[in-house]
Motif scaffolding. Sequence first.
Motif, PDB file in Angstrom:
ATOM      1  N   SER A   1      -3.970  15.617   4.394  1.00  0.00           N
ATOM      2  CA  SER A   1      -3.010  16.559   3.851  1.00  0.00           C
ATOM      3  C   SER A   1      -1.483  15.990   3.796  1.00  0.00           C
ATOM      4  CB  SER A   1      -3.213  17.759   4.718  1.00  0.00           C
ATOM      5  OG  SER A   1      -2.832  17.878   6.123  1.00  0.00           O
ATOM      6  N   THR A   2      -0.625  17.001   3.633  1.00  0.00           N
ATOM      7  CA  THR A   2       0.689  16.715   3.589  1.00  0.00           C
ATOM      8  C   THR A   2       1.403  16.525   5.058  1.00  0.00           C
ATOM      9  OG1 THR A   2       1.361  18.948   3.354  1.00  0.00           O
ATOM     10  CG2 THR A   2       1.647  17.707   1.400  1.00  0.00           C
ATOM     11  N   GLU A   3       0.446  16.976   5.902  1.00  0.00           N
ATOM     12  CA  GLU A   3       0.931  16.808   7.403  1.00  0.00           C
ATOM     13  C   GLU A   3       0.196  15.493   7.923  1.00  0.00           C
ATOM     14  OE1 GLU A   3       2.576  19.241   9.549  1.00  0.00           O
ATOM     15  OE2 GLU A   3       3.367  19.359   7.753  1.00  0.00           O
ATOM     16  N   CYS A   4      -0.514  14.880   7.330  1.00  0.00           N
ATOM     17  CA  CYS A   4      -1.042  13.572   7.648  1.00  0.00           C
ATOM     18  C   CYS A   4      -0.215  12.290   7.375  1.00  0.00           C
ATOM     19  CB  CYS A   4      -2.511  13.591   6.906  1.00  0.00           C
ATOM     20  SG  CYS A   4      -3.750  12.559   7.645  1.00  0.00           S
ATOM     21  N   LEU A   5      -0.105  11.605   8.717  1.00  0.00           N
ATOM     22  CA  LEU A   5       0.489  10.406   8.592  1.00  0.00           C
ATOM     23  C   LEU A   5      -0.333   9.231   8.335  1.00  0.00           C
ATOM     24  CD1 LEU A   5       2.796  10.429  11.836  1.00  0.00           C
ATOM     25  CD2 LEU A   5       3.550  10.488   9.471  1.00  0.00           C
ATOM     26  N   GLY A   6      -0.570   8.798   7.238  1.00  0.00           N
ATOM     27  CA  GLY A   6      -1.759   7.907   6.704  1.00  0.00           C
ATOM     28  C   GLY A   6      -1.385   7.626   5.243  1.00  0.00           C
ATOM     29  N   HIS A   7      -2.537   6.631   4.836  1.00  0.00           N
ATOM     30  CA  HIS A   7      -2.558   6.223   3.516  1.00  0.00           C
ATOM     31  C   HIS A   7      -3.117   6.998   2.527  1.00  0.00           C
ATOM     32  CE1 HIS A   7      -2.854   2.895   6.504  1.00  0.00           C
ATOM     33  NE2 HIS A   7      -1.887   2.205   5.719  1.00  0.00           N
TER      34      HIS A   7
ATOM     35  N   VAL B   1       0.828  -1.139  -0.040  1.00  0.00           N
ATOM     36  CA  VAL B   1       0.135   0.062  -0.157  1.00  0.00           C
ATOM     37  C   VAL B   1       0.780   1.197  -0.171  1.00  0.00           C
ATOM     38  CG1 VAL B   1      -1.974  -1.023   1.147  1.00  0.00           C
ATOM     39  CG2 VAL B   1      -0.105  -0.021   2.531  1.00  0.00           C
ATOM     40  N   ARG B   2       0.538   2.460  -0.315  1.00  0.00           N
ATOM     41  CA  ARG B   2       1.055   3.611  -0.231  1.00  0.00           C
ATOM     42  C   ARG B   2       0.873   4.372   0.904  1.00  0.00           C
ATOM     43  NH1 ARG B   2       0.503   7.206  -4.375  1.00  0.00           N
ATOM     44  NH2 ARG B   2       2.573   7.709  -4.631  1.00  0.00           N
ATOM     45  N   CYS B   3       1.880   4.638   1.747  1.00  0.00           N
ATOM     46  CA  CYS B   3       1.428   5.279   3.121  1.00  0.00           C
ATOM     47  C   CYS B   3       2.530   6.452   3.140  1.00  0.00           C
ATOM     48  CB  CYS B   3       1.434   4.222   4.195  1.00  0.00           C
ATOM     49  SG  CYS B   3       1.198   4.688   5.710  1.00  0.00           S
ATOM     50  N   ARG B   4       2.138   7.563   4.055  1.00  0.00           N
ATOM     51  CA  ARG B   4       3.057   8.552   4.344  1.00  0.00           C
ATOM     52  C   ARG B   4       3.292   8.214   5.930  1.00  0.00           C
ATOM     53  NH1 ARG B   4       0.674  12.872   3.147  1.00  0.00           N
ATOM     54  NH2 ARG B   4       1.604  13.458   0.985  1.00  0.00           N
ATOM     55  N   ARG B   5       4.418   8.083   6.153  1.00  0.00           N
ATOM     56  CA  ARG B   5       5.176   7.985   7.359  1.00  0.00           C
ATOM     57  C   ARG B   5       6.129   8.843   8.020  1.00  0.00           C
ATOM     58  NH1 ARG B   5       5.071   1.083   7.183  1.00  0.00           N
ATOM     59  NH2 ARG B   5       2.852   0.829   6.634  1.00  0.00           N
ATOM     60  N   GLU B   6       6.400   8.520   9.211  1.00  0.00           N
ATOM     61  CA  GLU B   6       7.557   9.613   9.907  1.00  0.00           C
ATOM     62  C   GLU B   6       8.624   9.549   8.937  1.00  0.00           C
ATOM     63  OE1 GLU B   6       6.169   6.884  11.459  1.00  0.00           O
ATOM     64  OE2 GLU B   6       4.997   7.612  13.263  1.00  0.00           O
ATOM     65  N   GLY B   7       9.394  10.649   8.688  1.00  0.00           N
ATOM     66  CA  GLY B   7      10.834  10.824   8.273  1.00  0.00           C
ATOM     67  C   GLY B   7      11.755  10.719   9.594  1.00  0.00           C
TER      68      GLY B   7
END
Length: 784
Positions: A759-765, A710-716
């Motif tokens: 949003s870009t501040e959102c950790l999530g899928h 899946v594509r997910c935005r997580r912590e850097g």
Amino acid sequence: MVSRVLTVALAVVFLHIAALHAAPPEKEALADRVAKAIEKGQKFLTDYEGAHGGLEVATGRPGGSTALALLALLQSGVAPDEPIIERGLIALRGYQPQCTYTVGLQTMVFALAGKNVDRQLIQRNVDWLIQARAMKGKSLLGWGYTSANQGDHHYDYSNTQYALLGLHEGHQAGARVDEDVWLSIRDMYIDAQNADGGWGYPVKGAGSTPTMTVAGLCGLIIAGMDLNASREKILPNGRAENCGQYDDKTNRAVAKAFDFVSSHFPMLEGFDRMRYLHYWLYGIERAGRLTGLRFFGKNDWYRLGCQYLVDHQKSKGNWESRDLDGHPVFATSFALLFLSKGRTPILISKLAHNSTDPQNVSDDWNNDRNDARNLVEFASKELFKKTPLTWQVFDARSIRGETKRDRDLLLADLQQTPIVYFNGHGGPLFTGMEAGGNEPLLRQYLEEGGFIFAEACCGDERFDKGFRNLMQRMFPDTTLKLLGAEHPVWRASGKFVVRPDLFPLYGLDMGCKTVLIYSPTDLSCFWESNDRENGKAREAFRLGANIIAYATGMEPPKPRQFEIEVPNEPDKNNVPRGYLKVAQIRHGGDWQPAPRAMRNLMVSLQKLGLDTDPLTEPINANRENLADYRFLYMHGRNTFKMTAPEIKNLQFNLNTGGLLFADACCGSKTFDQAFRALMKDLWPDKKLEPIPLNDDLYSRELNNVAITKVRCRREGADGRPETDFREVDPFLEGIKIDGRWAVIYSKYDIGCALERHQSTECLGHDPDGAQKLATAAVLYALRR
């Protein structure tokens, strides 16, 4: 305690799934046929190059076919570092300027490929084209096959078209082209225009033709674009001198040319009778893209062109005809240029509207005609790694939707664009179907995941007053709020940081996100200037990029579609028996930051053949009939704590066959801690554990296609959300009761993504990943 509702639902579900898998394939969608046609066309050109040792066709214009084919391959998505492009570029670099067609196309290819080694060649070609003009005193006559300096006294609008395209793309790539060149091109087209609004092949005196009129229309628009960059002057008070003031002669000429193109656009069955069809289609695509218009008159130009081309592609992937443009390499290249560029994803829809400005009632929405185009080009380059993106004009003022389905289709068409943009000097008046005559369409667009950016052009107080009144009518319970320095929009791109005091912004929140942003100070005049490097104009472009990044979550839009599905939602007072219904748990925190998340999920499940009720039932955990709901949902951003009766009732539900699906809004650590504490209260001897990747939840048997990534935005590394989504293994946690998952939990957001409000501040899928995981949870709950 499995309820009667769930028992009926289970039977209905699996009958539907079985029927779905056994059903014969439906007629392939036009968008899918277009994608396959592009692949087949690319393969034909690749095979041709392999069989003939190159892409050159003997025409007397050395390098022309090679340049045209390379342009088509690049525009249709072949990367500049692919071997066929590299070989073609080496070949093109060997051709010295001598033929107008070749020089124009060669310049376009060099500009699009973006290789540093070709920068000097771009300027060399631009200089040659300027010197090759046929002039009479200071008046431009046009371009011929070769340079007028070499004694070529023939000139026509076909050669002129490709000279102009080369000059424009070369100029966009940084080559020097003086203003007098654009002035001479504009004046030439205006002076030679026929009374019917068209142009012929020879310069002056010839009858108008569709191919040359499209070329003339594009020529006027391109010359105007490059002239208008310096037309406006920003004054110290924030207003722009000459804003909205365009040359009347040019306006009239463009309008007459547009009327000719619209009135001479053939019906689909008339395409075969068009002379130089493939050449004309490429011109039509360019005119549609430059104007931002989807329709020429009542003709959906891209749909009609696509329908013809996919039906007439040869088995080897090529196109051909009897005309001069009909050689398989030429026809295939023109077809690819049409199909691929017309399918370019739309980033911004510029919304046409009427105005309270008595001097400019119908055109006040378009005072800056190139603002959206220039901003989209900047965003494409700076945010989306040069992914081709475009814009369109969305003008529904003359449309009257007689039925709900008409209005739904209009909304679904608008939803293909992640950002709607409008501005003006006077107050905006929505009198047509673009807002249903009373603004519901815009509100519904926002509720369905859209984003609106509005701006008071030149900081005009009339627009500011009218816009604020519009917001009070559309959102009577919400007020615009000033976005402080802490708001992520000021740095959303991860590349630019803009000071809030330069351009104050106001916003309106919906669920997880600010879904509308308004600037009472001017930005569009800076975008119109296309000055991306200096002073406040540079900051205006950077802020525009940040707004786009925030609105899209740094995800480029998908290619435009043709078939738009409008799901039918059951009447809330007449939901058939046996439909699956979701209950969302109310808790002490903000229990519903994404109020349409489950509604969107249930509507999407209807497409799988599941009978679902999109109306989610809000319910307290201590409700007596909680056991009637076997699929429960929890979402939130803040902390919460349940009472002992709520914990006992929820525990009974989950111990006896219920399933709780939950996620932390935007990856909120506060909610995550509270949810883990709730799990300890429910089962002191258990804890959330990662769900293995080989679990039934992700399996092909459950989902028809196994969920492996899946594509997910997580912590850097710095603990902040990464700029981009990454493809990762799915990560869900759960608690098992009697061998089955009674709780499925994601510490990364799913709900906001289902609303398309992340949003870009959102950790999530991303929305697709959220859809996969949430669907799997529902199917798992139903299968047990």
